[in-house]
Design a protein around this motif. Sequence first.
Motif, PDB file in Angstrom:
ATOM      1  N   SER A  76      16.723  -9.115  17.642  1.00 39.34           N
ATOM      2  CA  SER A  76      16.103  -9.526  16.377  1.00 39.34           C
ATOM      3  C   SER A  76      16.680 -10.841  15.858  1.00 39.34           C
ATOM      4  O   SER A  76      16.007 -11.578  15.141  1.00 39.34           O
ATOM      5  N   TYR A 105      10.051  -9.600  15.299  1.00 44.90           N
ATOM      6  CA  TYR A 105      10.478  -8.425  14.526  1.00 44.90           C
ATOM      7  C   TYR A 105       9.722  -8.340  13.204  1.00 44.90           C
ATOM      8  O   TYR A 105       9.281  -7.268  12.796  1.00 44.90           O
ATOM      9  N   TYR A 106       9.553  -9.482  12.527  1.00 41.47           N
ATOM     10  CA  TYR A 106       8.794  -9.437  11.274  1.00 41.47           C
ATOM     11  C   TYR A 106       7.334  -9.096  11.552  1.00 41.47           C
ATOM     12  O   TYR A 106       6.690  -8.380  10.779  1.00 41.47           O
ATOM     13  N   ASP A 107       6.830  -9.590  12.673  1.00 44.00           N
ATOM     14  CA  ASP A 107       5.416  -9.322  12.991  1.00 44.00           C
ATOM     15  C   ASP A 107       5.196  -7.826  13.252  1.00 44.00           C
ATOM     16  O   ASP A 107       4.355  -7.188  12.607  1.00 44.00           O
ATOM     17  N   VAL A 164       7.130  -5.513  10.062  1.00 50.32           N
ATOM     18  CA  VAL A 164       6.642  -5.689   8.686  1.00 50.32           C
ATOM     19  C   VAL A 164       5.119  -5.798   8.680  1.00 50.32           C
ATOM     20  O   VAL A 164       4.431  -4.998   8.033  1.00 50.32           O
ATOM     21  N   HIS A 165       4.591  -6.766   9.432  1.00 49.13           N
ATOM     22  CA  HIS A 165       3.130  -6.926   9.463  1.00 49.13           C
ATOM     23  C   HIS A 165       2.473  -5.652  10.007  1.00 49.13           C
ATOM     24  O   HIS A 165       1.452  -5.186   9.486  1.00 49.13           O
ATOM     25  N   PRO A 212      18.102  -9.712  11.082  1.00 48.65           N
ATOM     26  CA  PRO A 212      16.651  -9.644  10.873  1.00 48.65           C
ATOM     27  C   PRO A 212      16.090  -8.234  11.038  1.00 48.65           C
ATOM     28  O   PRO A 212      15.215  -7.820  10.276  1.00 48.65           O
ATOM     29  N   ARG A 220      16.691  -6.397   7.922  1.00 49.59           N
ATOM     30  CA  ARG A 220      15.852  -6.928   6.834  1.00 49.59           C
ATOM     31  C   ARG A 220      14.412  -6.435   6.961  1.00 49.59           C
ATOM     32  O   ARG A 220      13.752  -6.189   5.953  1.00 49.59           O
ATOM     33  N   THR A 221      13.916  -6.279   8.198  1.00 50.61           N
ATOM     34  CA  THR A 221      12.537  -5.761   8.309  1.00 50.61           C
ATOM     35  C   THR A 221      12.456  -4.359   7.698  1.00 50.61           C
ATOM     36  O   THR A 221      11.473  -4.020   7.043  1.00 50.61           O
TER      37      THR A 221
END
Length: 338
Positions: free
Chosen positions: A89, A96-98, A101-102, A147, A150-151
């Motif tokens: 990450s 990872y955000y994709d 989170v997304h 990261p 954070r996600t």
Amino acid sequence: MNILVTGGAGYIGSLTCVQLLAAGHTPILLDNLHNAKAAVVDRIAQISGTRPTFVRGDVRDRALLERLMREHSIDAVIHFAGLKAVGESVAQPLSYYDVNVHGTLVLLEAMRAAGVRTLVFSSSATVYAESDVMPLAEDAAKGPVNPYGRTKWMVEEILADAVQADPAWSLTALRYFNPVGAHPSGLMGEDPQGVPNNLMPFIAQVAVGRRERLSIFGDDYPTADGTGVRDYIHVMDLADGHVAALQHGHGRAGHHIFNLGNGQGISVRQMLSAFGLACGRDLPFTVAPRRAGDLAAYWADPTRAAQALGWRAHRDLAAMCADTWRWQSLNPLGYPEN
Ligand code: NAD
Ligand code: WQD
């Protein structure tokens, strides 16, 4: 209930499907097999006597999610799908955000469109900030340091805002501590691809001869034996915690947050000794430097889950090691490819 289980072919998701079936629910598995093998579905069927529906697909595919929810009259979703390697990450934060989170946003939109209002989400103890005060209760300070963490925290904040805006949602975040162990049959367990990042699968691969020795990442921490201390929880207890959280959340609107841990700290050396007892020999190790980003010691206060869910972890360290060893020795290379 009919439960859509995203990431249902993964380590925790697949064993939760076994416990959902045992409790009389119908899981529908969605997984893109990024970090899993389809053979796990055969093992679920072997243990449960029922073959669940498995759909290979992506949690970011909103049309697919909506179709699955309607076709299977889904009552609730358990959302395991995600990426989980801390080091990766740091190197690939956008992925990872994709996915984490997304992917969750797409899932929430599809749920709203399909009229499904109950979600149980895989969060992590990694959302907590470093602290000298133990154990960690749910209201302890937050402060993820990578990261991946954070996600998880971002998704928790999204869930809080969603419930604030629309109180019809029932959104539960479960903060897992360190899941380990396997199904007691030895048919299902953790199957990491490549070199394991985590302690228990690494020890298991040393025990079965796939790795030469364990590197203990630091023995100069301010802990009783100098090695890192964590709250290890048997994956079957964790799976039972999901069934309890689902039954609690269904029909109970709001934002619910629970630690799922044992409430007890175990050191790296204690884990290595316990595994040696389970597999019948002392396992080789060397002491290596500390791993960047590691904390000395943390463990859960699991009181809230006990009070609200009537759930607590009850499988001990010996069971965690014995069950992992059974799985690893019967399946030295993990699940078959198919
Ligand atoms: P896992 O990798 O075994 O399971 C995750 C599953 O999600 C995999 O089967 C993978 O193929 C699937 N997946 C990934 N991206 C996907 C996508 N875009 N669409 C559909 N499926 C996708 O991991 P696990 O240990 O079972 O963890 C499950 C969840 O629990 C994850 O969200 C993880 O972050 C969280 N969690 C794990 C731990 C742990 O130590 N194992 C601790 C705390 C939280
Ligand atoms: C445990 C202890 C290591 C490997 C990670 C994620 C966390 C969560 C769970 C998802 C530490 C030591 C390890 C080895 C060692 N995942 N160790 N030699 O780091 O507590 O938590 O998994 O949400 O976010 O960070 O677990 O199993 O990697 O380490 O000495 O080869 O074992 O230093 O003290 P960690 P871990």
